[in-house]
Write an enzyme that holds these catalytic residues in place. Structure first.
Site, PDB file in Angstrom:
ATOM      1  N   ARG A  49       0.901  -1.242  -0.157  1.00 22.58           N
ATOM      2  CA  ARG A  49      -0.023  -0.096   0.142  1.00 22.58           C
ATOM      3  C   ARG A  49       1.263   1.168   0.035  1.00 22.58           C
ATOM      4  O   ARG A  49       1.786   1.637   0.934  1.00 22.58           O
ATOM      5  CB  ARG A  49      -1.140  -0.217   0.991  1.00 22.58           C
ATOM      6  CG  ARG A  49      -2.338   1.341   1.193  1.00 22.58           C
ATOM      7  CD  ARG A  49      -2.849   1.265   1.477  1.00 22.58           C
ATOM      8  NE  ARG A  49      -3.085   0.838   3.369  1.00 22.58           N
ATOM      9  CZ  ARG A  49      -3.997   0.845   3.957  1.00 22.58           C
ATOM     10  NH1 ARG A  49      -4.929   1.446   3.724  1.00 22.58           N
ATOM     11  NH2 ARG A  49      -3.789   0.830   5.892  1.00 22.58           N
ATOM     12  N   GLU A  66     -12.744   4.147  -0.100  1.00 20.40           N
ATOM     13  CA  GLU A  66     -12.796   5.120   1.586  1.00 20.40           C
ATOM     14  C   GLU A  66     -12.843   5.800   1.608  1.00 20.40           C
ATOM     15  O   GLU A  66     -13.308   6.823   2.674  1.00 20.40           O
ATOM     16  CB  GLU A  66     -12.032   4.560   1.791  1.00 20.40           C
ATOM     17  CG  GLU A  66     -10.547   4.741   1.726  1.00 20.40           C
ATOM     18  CD  GLU A  66      -9.160   4.274   2.342  1.00 20.40           C
ATOM     19  OE1 GLU A  66      -9.266   3.795   2.755  1.00 20.40           O
ATOM     20  OE2 GLU A  66      -7.910   4.630   1.995  1.00 20.40           O
ATOM     21  N   ASP A 120     -12.267   4.824   7.471  1.00 17.90           N
ATOM     22  CA  ASP A 120     -12.059   6.115   6.516  1.00 17.90           C
ATOM     23  C   ASP A 120     -13.451   6.850   5.845  1.00 17.90           C
ATOM     24  O   ASP A 120     -13.518   8.301   5.527  1.00 17.90           O
ATOM     25  CB  ASP A 120     -10.891   6.588   5.739  1.00 17.90           C
ATOM     26  CG  ASP A 120      -9.414   6.527   5.870  1.00 17.90           C
ATOM     27  OD1 ASP A 120      -9.802   8.207   6.542  1.00 17.90           O
ATOM     28  OD2 ASP A 120      -8.668   5.916   5.891  1.00 17.90           O
ATOM     29  N   ASP A 129      -5.709   3.228  13.888  1.00 18.25           N
ATOM     30  CA  ASP A 129      -4.498   3.462  12.914  1.00 18.25           C
ATOM     31  C   ASP A 129      -5.150   5.032  12.983  1.00 18.25           C
ATOM     32  O   ASP A 129      -6.412   5.560  13.510  1.00 18.25           O
ATOM     33  CB  ASP A 129      -4.151   2.524  11.888  1.00 18.25           C
ATOM     34  CG  ASP A 129      -5.558   3.106  11.255  1.00 18.25           C
ATOM     35  OD1 ASP A 129      -6.796   2.746  11.510  1.00 18.25           O
ATOM     36  OD2 ASP A 129      -5.868   1.078   9.871  1.00 18.25           O
TER      37      ASP A 129
END
Length: 706
Positions: free
Chosen positions: A323, A413, A441, A613
């Site tokens: 990613r 997202e 998100d 996160d």
């Protein structure tokens, strides 16, 4: 001060230049001149377009803010709102039907459904554990978690619990690989052919014999039943089974983004070094466990002898995706010719693809079809997806790779992407290999996009909001309509409670039942337990049925705004919500800023460990910023909560020798960062946490180095 060297007009931190020239470039066939000139052209040629797209984000958000502000106190007019979004280019028309054209996709992406891990690339031990989580022991997964309904007690092996584990695992085998007669629990050693092979209801499920056991397949996934008479478990089993291994984490996202704290050249080199080790196959990490020290490396493939005597193998490692960072952030590791920081997403694109060339040039590596898999997060709409496609087209040309070697994962997202998902997929139709719903998100963006519309419902109520069901259904339906089934992954989000495996086993079967051929899990153990769901559910049959049914959710349903209508919250409920959000922010941020830990299990206000996160932090900070803006709470109330929760977080981390308390002074950089995320939350681009976290982490590192 960062020491830099000039490379084709780029001012590159010495440690990054040295890594590229002495470690990443050798054996790729790419010369230094070709790499640096291609990198410079990328930064200087596409950098201005990146800036234009970010400016457009801000302009669109400003117009949405103005629209809501002008209608403050009025009933929401959904039709007028939709027409407005169309007028400003936020909501785009859908084009004609099409199917993606992605080629050379590995089976773990295209044709086998199973769990997916996401792991911080800056932690070599975690990365190796994740890569090796392709196979997991179901006995261990049941024994050491609450998946049986309770946790193991005391030390040493508990035979009674072991018997329960064996019974549960054999019940799984009855469903996945049923016997011709009776059950796996009823069978005895005398029933086995050649001492290992039981007569099966479907003999075609038998794949072959490996060392100490036999391999089966169900729904494309491998199962290995191990016989080892030297173990206590095998001695207590009438069949002599010592373990049941499941093909578990079919794929793993090695993360350079949300789960890491990479703010400068030092951090980026660490991330790239670990990615290089994975792509070359030589990453190793010394591990101390149970008083013993050993070196962990990547697992080899698993071999077997098929019934016809031929040799076969299962991959021993998870298929690895990487990613990259999105379009927003820059990084001081590289400056352009004008002294501006280069886009971090461009660094990642050029360097992670270069590194992956080591895998493309060796046998038995990550991709068997010569592809590189890059997940690209936080893109807003088709224009930004097309820009990502442009970036990788440039990278491929600069590195001499065939067109569309890089396969793109589109994270669904952000609301502008959700609302235009079909056109986002079309913008990368020759390289898209992955779409994934990211509820966390997506919720943060939902709050920030409609910040001016009114006070939002509490965080815990978001999962029951109207837009979320439409979002999850539409992601699958549009993916199927665009031909992703059999060619690409349609994924679902993370199970955030790593200690609650019983609940996960009960609930997460909903993801394959929803038509998702992968879903995120927080650990290798969770991957093994979640793998059972893909034996129960034939995901591709589900997808076929869904495809015949057509789209379930109207696009307009995504535009429902989760504003609280006539809220009658008690003061106690408000205080509880504020405390909960404040505690989550502080528990995450203090580790991020002080220790550079981008993702970890953080105890919540009730001491329940949650995987946190930047996405979870984005929700909490935007939720508080929204309530502050609409006077649900005052700044004084929120600051009081932040201080109260800081002391609680300090207590939760009392056993961590590296931890620096925030109370009672409340003057640490970490505490200031947490406050910035809340009190300056409205002004953060799209409500992202990265700008504040990066700034404060760099401040701390500079302070420590002074």
């Amino acid at each position: 001060m960062t020491n830099r060297v000039d490379r084709a007009g780029l001012q590159v931190a010495v440690e990054l230049a040295d890594f590229i020239e002495t470690r990443a470039l050798p054996d790729t066939g790419v010369t230094e001149d070709a790499f640096w000139s291609g990198f410079s052209e990328l930064v200087h040629g596409l950098g201005p377009k990146n800036a234009t797209l970010l400016k457009k984000r801000g302009e669109i958000q400003g117009r949405i803010d103005d629209w809501h502000t002008a209608r403050a106190g009025q009933a929401h007019d959904a039709d007028a709102y939709r027409a407005f979004l169309q007028d400003i280019g936020y909501l785009l028309p859908e084009g004609d039907a099409f199917s993606i054209e992605t080629a050379n996709v590995d089976p773990e992406i295209a044709s086998i459904a199973g769990p997916q891990l996401v792991v911080p690339i800056t932690n070599a031990r975690f990365a190796l554990n994740a890569a090796n989580a392709r196979w997991g022991n179901l006995y261990d997964a049941f024994y050491g978690t609450d998946a049986l309904g309770d946790l193991p007690q005391g030390k040493g092996y508990d035979p009674e619990r072991g018997a329960r584990v064996i019974a549960r695992a054999k019940a799984f085998l009855d469903d996945a690989v049923p016997l011709a007669n009776g059950t796996w629990s009823d069978a005895v050693a005398a029933d086995l052919i050649d001492g290992m092979i039981p007569p099966l209801n479907d003999p075609n499920q038998y794949v072959g014999a490996g060392e100490k056991g036999i391999y089966f397949k169900n729904n494309g996934l491998g199962i290995f039943v191990e016989f080892d008479s030297a173990t206590d478990i095998a001695k207590s089993d009438p069949l002599g089974i010592s373990a049941v291994w499941l093909e578990s984490a079919l794929s793993t996202i090695m993360d350079c983004e949300d789960s890491v704290a990479a703010v400068d050249a030092e951090d980026k080199v660490l991330a790239y070094t670990n990615w290089l080790g994975l792509m070359k196959g030589d990453l190793a990490e010394e591990v101390t466990k149970g008083g013993k020290t050993f070196t962990r490396t990547l697992n080899p493939d698993r071999t077997f002898t098929a019934p016809d005597g031929s040799k076969g193998s299962f991959k021993g490692r998870s298929l690895m995706l990487v990613r990259n960072v999105g379009h927003l952030m820059t990084n001081p590791a590289v400056l352009d010719r004008d002294g501006n920081e280069a886009g971090e997403g461009m660094l990642d694109a050029m360097i992670t693809t270069l590194i992956a060339m080591h895998d493309l040039q060796r046998e038995g590596g990550n991709s068997v079809h010569g592809s590189v898999y890059v997940v690209k997060p936080k893109m807003h709409g088709p224009e930004e997806v097309a820009f990502a496609d442009d970036i990788f087209t440039h990278v491929e040309k600069a590195l001499g790779l065939p067109a569309n070697t890089v396969k793109l994962g589109i994270m669904d997202e952000e609301r502008r992407t959700s609302a235009n998902l079909m056109e986002c997929i079309r913008a990368a139709k020759s390289r898209v290999a992955f779409i994934n719903t990211g509820f966390l998100d997506r919720t943060g963006d939902e709050i920030h996009t409609s910040m001016e519309a009114g006070p939002m419902i509490p965080k815990g109520d978001m999962k029951n909001a109207g837009w979320i069901a439409a979002y999850e259904d539409q992601n699958v339906d549009i993916g199927l309509a665009c031909g992703l089934s059999g060619k690409a992954q349609i994924g679902k989000g993370m199970w955030a409670m790593p200690d609650a495996m019983g609940a996960m086993v009960e609930q997460k079967i909903g993801h394959p039942n929803a038509g998702a051929n992968c879903a995120w899990v927080p650990s290798p153990t969770a991957a093994t337990l979640h793998a059972m769901h893909y034996h129960v559910v034939d995901v591709f049959a589900v997808q076929e049925k869904l495809l015949q049914g057509g789209r379930r959710a109207a696009r307009e349903a995504l535009l429902d705004i989760p504003v609280a209508t006539n809220p009658n919250w008690t003061q106690e409920a408000i205080t509880r919500e504020v405390d909960n959000n404040a505690q989550g922010i502080l528990g995450y941020v203090v580790r991020w800023v002080d220790q550079g830990v981008g993702c970890s299990k953080v105890p919540d206000i009730n001491d329940v460990g949650l995987m946190e996160d930047r996405a979870t932090c984005r929700i909490s900070s935007q939720a508080l910023a929204n309530w502050l803006h609409h006077d649900v709470v005052s700044e004084a109330d929120v600051m009081a909560s932040m201080r109260k929760m800081a002391a609680i977080v300090d207590g939760q981390n009392a056993d961590d020798q590296a931890y620096r308390p925030m109370a009672p002074e409340f003057s640490s950089i970490a505490f200031q960062a947490a406050c910035d995320l809340v009190f300056k939350g409205r002004e953060q681009p799209s409500g992202y946490t990265e700008p504040v976290l990066h700034q404060r982490r760099l401040e701390l590192k500079a302070q420590r180095n002074s």
